[in-house]
Design a protein around this motif. Structure first.
Motif, PDB file in Angstrom:
ATOM      1  N   ILE A  51     -10.297  -7.421   3.404  1.00  0.00           N
ATOM      2  CA  ILE A  51     -10.021  -6.053   2.959  1.00  0.00           C
ATOM      3  C   ILE A  51      -8.596  -5.951   2.430  1.00  0.00           C
ATOM      4  O   ILE A  51      -8.334  -5.317   1.396  1.00  0.00           O
ATOM      5  CB  ILE A  51     -10.232  -5.050   4.114  1.00  0.00           C
ATOM      6  N   VAL A  52      -7.660  -6.588   3.125  1.00  0.00           N
ATOM      7  CA  VAL A  52      -6.266  -6.584   2.686  1.00  0.00           C
ATOM      8  C   VAL A  52      -6.118  -7.400   1.405  1.00  0.00           C
ATOM      9  O   VAL A  52      -5.373  -7.021   0.491  1.00  0.00           O
ATOM     10  CB  VAL A  52      -5.352  -7.120   3.801  1.00  0.00           C
ATOM     11  N   THR A  53      -6.836  -8.504   1.310  1.00  0.00           N
ATOM     12  CA  THR A  53      -6.818  -9.317   0.093  1.00  0.00           C
ATOM     13  C   THR A  53      -7.322  -8.509  -1.098  1.00  0.00           C
ATOM     14  O   THR A  53      -6.737  -8.564  -2.197  1.00  0.00           O
ATOM     15  CB  THR A  53      -7.691 -10.568   0.284  1.00  0.00           C
ATOM     16  N   TRP A  54      -8.415  -7.764  -0.911  1.00  0.00           N
ATOM     17  CA  TRP A  54      -8.944  -6.939  -1.998  1.00  0.00           C
ATOM     18  C   TRP A  54      -7.944  -5.876  -2.434  1.00  0.00           C
ATOM     19  O   TRP A  54      -7.846  -5.543  -3.614  1.00  0.00           O
ATOM     20  CB  TRP A  54     -10.254  -6.283  -1.565  1.00  0.00           C
ATOM     21  N   ALA A  55      -7.204  -5.332  -1.454  1.00  0.00           N
ATOM     22  CA  ALA A  55      -6.232  -4.277  -1.773  1.00  0.00           C
ATOM     23  C   ALA A  55      -5.156  -4.780  -2.732  1.00  0.00           C
ATOM     24  O   ALA A  55      -4.629  -4.015  -3.549  1.00  0.00           O
ATOM     25  CB  ALA A  55      -5.590  -3.758  -0.494  1.00  0.00           C
ATOM     26  N   ALA A  56      -4.831  -6.063  -2.629  1.00  0.00           N
ATOM     27  CA  ALA A  56      -3.817  -6.638  -3.511  1.00  0.00           C
ATOM     28  C   ALA A  56      -4.425  -7.317  -4.732  1.00  0.00           C
ATOM     29  O   ALA A  56      -3.689  -7.783  -5.608  1.00  0.00           O
ATOM     30  CB  ALA A  56      -2.978  -7.662  -2.722  1.00  0.00           C
ATOM     31  N   GLY A  57      -5.759  -7.361  -4.785  1.00  0.00           N
ATOM     32  CA  GLY A  57      -6.445  -8.044  -5.879  1.00  0.00           C
ATOM     33  C   GLY A  57      -7.288  -7.099  -6.710  1.00  0.00           C
ATOM     34  O   GLY A  57      -6.756  -6.273  -7.467  1.00  0.00           O
ATOM     35  N   PRO A  58      -8.623  -7.152  -6.567  1.00  0.00           N
ATOM     36  CA  PRO A  58      -9.488  -6.346  -7.439  1.00  0.00           C
ATOM     37  C   PRO A  58      -9.353  -4.843  -7.246  1.00  0.00           C
ATOM     38  O   PRO A  58      -9.751  -4.078  -8.124  1.00  0.00           O
ATOM     39  CB  PRO A  58     -10.905  -6.827  -7.070  1.00  0.00           C
ATOM     40  N   LEU A  59      -8.789  -4.413  -6.105  1.00  0.00           N
ATOM     41  CA  LEU A  59      -8.608  -2.974  -5.865  1.00  0.00           C
ATOM     42  C   LEU A  59      -7.150  -2.545  -5.997  1.00  0.00           C
ATOM     43  O   LEU A  59      -6.801  -1.421  -5.626  1.00  0.00           O
ATOM     44  CB  LEU A  59      -9.124  -2.598  -4.467  1.00  0.00           C
ATOM     45  N   ALA A  60      -6.308  -3.403  -6.538  1.00  0.00           N
ATOM     46  CA  ALA A  60      -4.881  -3.096  -6.633  1.00  0.00           C
ATOM     47  C   ALA A  60      -4.616  -1.837  -7.450  1.00  0.00           C
ATOM     48  O   ALA A  60      -3.688  -1.073  -7.153  1.00  0.00           O
ATOM     49  CB  ALA A  60      -4.129  -4.286  -7.224  1.00  0.00           C
ATOM     50  N   HIS A  61      -5.429  -1.594  -8.477  1.00  0.00           N
ATOM     51  CA  HIS A  61      -5.222  -0.399  -9.304  1.00  0.00           C
ATOM     52  C   HIS A  61      -5.566   0.876  -8.550  1.00  0.00           C
ATOM     53  O   HIS A  61      -5.079   1.963  -8.881  1.00  0.00           O
ATOM     54  CB  HIS A  61      -6.074  -0.491 -10.568  1.00  0.00           C
ATOM     55  N   ILE A  62      -6.389   0.772  -7.498  1.00  0.00           N
ATOM     56  CA  ILE A  62      -6.719   1.928  -6.663  1.00  0.00           C
ATOM     57  C   ILE A  62      -5.632   2.153  -5.616  1.00  0.00           C
ATOM     58  O   ILE A  62      -5.254   3.298  -5.338  1.00  0.00           O
ATOM     59  CB  ILE A  62      -8.096   1.713  -5.993  1.00  0.00           C
ATOM     60  N   PHE A  63      -5.113   1.078  -5.062  1.00  0.00           N
ATOM     61  CA  PHE A  63      -4.092   1.190  -4.014  1.00  0.00           C
ATOM     62  C   PHE A  63      -2.728   1.576  -4.575  1.00  0.00           C
ATOM     63  O   PHE A  63      -1.953   2.267  -3.906  1.00  0.00           O
ATOM     64  CB  PHE A  63      -3.981  -0.128  -3.247  1.00  0.00           C
ATOM     65  N   GLY A  64      -2.417   1.139  -5.782  1.00  0.00           N
ATOM     66  CA  GLY A  64      -1.104   1.444  -6.330  1.00  0.00           C
ATOM     67  C   GLY A  64       0.000   0.901  -5.435  1.00  0.00           C
ATOM     68  O   GLY A  64      -0.025  -0.255  -5.019  1.00  0.00           O
ATOM     69  N   THR A  65       0.955   1.763  -5.074  1.00  0.00           N
ATOM     70  CA  THR A  65       2.113   1.342  -4.278  1.00  0.00           C
ATOM     71  C   THR A  65       1.988   1.703  -2.798  1.00  0.00           C
ATOM     72  O   THR A  65       2.975   1.620  -2.058  1.00  0.00           O
ATOM     73  CB  THR A  65       3.396   1.984  -4.839  1.00  0.00           C
ATOM     74  N   LYS A  66       0.813   2.068  -2.351  1.00  0.00           N
ATOM     75  CA  LYS A  66       0.663   2.541  -0.960  1.00  0.00           C
ATOM     76  C   LYS A  66       1.137   1.504   0.062  1.00  0.00           C
ATOM     77  O   LYS A  66       1.838   1.841   1.025  1.00  0.00           O
ATOM     78  CB  LYS A  66      -0.792   2.911  -0.677  1.00  0.00           C
ATOM     79  N   LEU A  67       0.758   0.256  -0.127  1.00  0.00           N
ATOM     80  CA  LEU A  67       1.078  -0.753   0.877  1.00  0.00           C
ATOM     81  C   LEU A  67       2.536  -1.195   0.833  1.00  0.00           C
ATOM     82  O   LEU A  67       3.016  -1.822   1.784  1.00  0.00           O
ATOM     83  CB  LEU A  67       0.155  -1.964   0.720  1.00  0.00           C
ATOM     84  N   SER A  68       3.238  -0.876  -0.238  1.00  0.00           N
ATOM     85  CA  SER A  68       4.664  -1.216  -0.317  1.00  0.00           C
ATOM     86  C   SER A  68       5.555  -0.082   0.168  1.00  0.00           C
ATOM     87  O   SER A  68       6.784  -0.240   0.214  1.00  0.00           O
ATOM     88  CB  SER A  68       5.037  -1.603  -1.753  1.00  0.00           C
TER      89      SER A  68
END
Length: 236
Positions: A106-123
């Motif tokens: 799930i974390v890998t997806w957040a930085a990969g194929p779903l990065a455009h959805i997460f934006g800067t949330k995790l940073s």
């Protein structure tokens, strides 16, 4: 990437982007159909980027008592980041947000194929990810959290991960009660109502408010449930 058949009415192919194994068997599938992404367990859609209203409401309602003073918030499950995003919007700059995530993919997806959805949330400097079962984080966090936000399954049971039942049983709710500060809130998302769960919350010492939230804003197509369980001041 493999392709999955769509209903005959659709001409847009569904692509299987990746899979993620679950600790107690089975797997999650990350699917893409045009601009829409979906995480599924079997035939159940757990989350999708086109429907986020009630997940965001979970954070807005569960954190509204912290809007001015901040505090420490625990989120159970990263998902597609919508609960996290709404939590960030609800809290001031000095807040602390811990996301407990059990599935590394799930974390890998957040930085990969779903990065455009997460934006800067995790940073965001307020956010940290703890790779752990949220139940374990709760048990060892006595008196630590001002809010606990749980959206780890389709309701207060163990449909996706059987160990999730530990969160919603009597002793699991007592552990959540102990992990909260006085006045803290346990907020739980569900796709359905559950009177027996409300009774367990009350038995664990919570003051409970049940709120119905439209699954699809402006459409008469189902109501999701959010329980706000408050630890009363002076309780232990």
């Amino acid at each position: 990437m493999a392709s999955e058949a769509l209903p005959a009415a659709s001409s847009i192919p569904v692509e299987l982007i990746d899979t993620a194994d679950l600790p107690d068997g089975g797997s999650l599938r990350l699917l893409q159909c045009g601009n829409d992404f979906s995480i599924r367990f079997g035939s159940e859609e757990l989350m999708g980027n086109s429907v986020r209203h009630s997940e965001e409401a979970l954070a807005a309602l569960g954190c509204r008592h912290l809007a001015q003073r901040g505090g420490t918030v625990l989120i159970g499950g990263l998902g597609m980041g919508f609960t996290l995003g709404a939590t960030l919007s609800a809290l001031p700059a000095d807040a602390t947000i811990i996301v407990a995530e059990l599935v590394p993919k799930i974390v890998t997806w957040a930085a990969g194929p779903l990065a455009h959805i997460f934006g800067t949330k995790l940073s965001d400097p307020r956010v940290s990810i703890e790779m752990a079962d949220v139940h374990d984080v709760i048990v060892r966090g006595v008196g630590k959290f001002d809010a606990i936000l749980l959206d780890v399954d389709n309701g207060p049971d163990g449909l996706i991960h059987i160990a999730n039942e530990r969160l919603y049983c009597n002793w699991g709710l007592r552990a959540a009660h102990a992990a909260l500060t006085p006045g803290g809130v346990l907020a739980v998302w569900s796709a359905y109502r559950d009177e027996a769960f409300v009774e367990r919350l009350v038995s664990a010492g919570f003051d409970v408010d049940e709120i119905g939230v439209e699954a699809y804003p402006g459409e008469d197509d189902g109501i999701h449930t959010i329980w706000l369980a408050t630890k009363l001041a002076g309780s232990v």
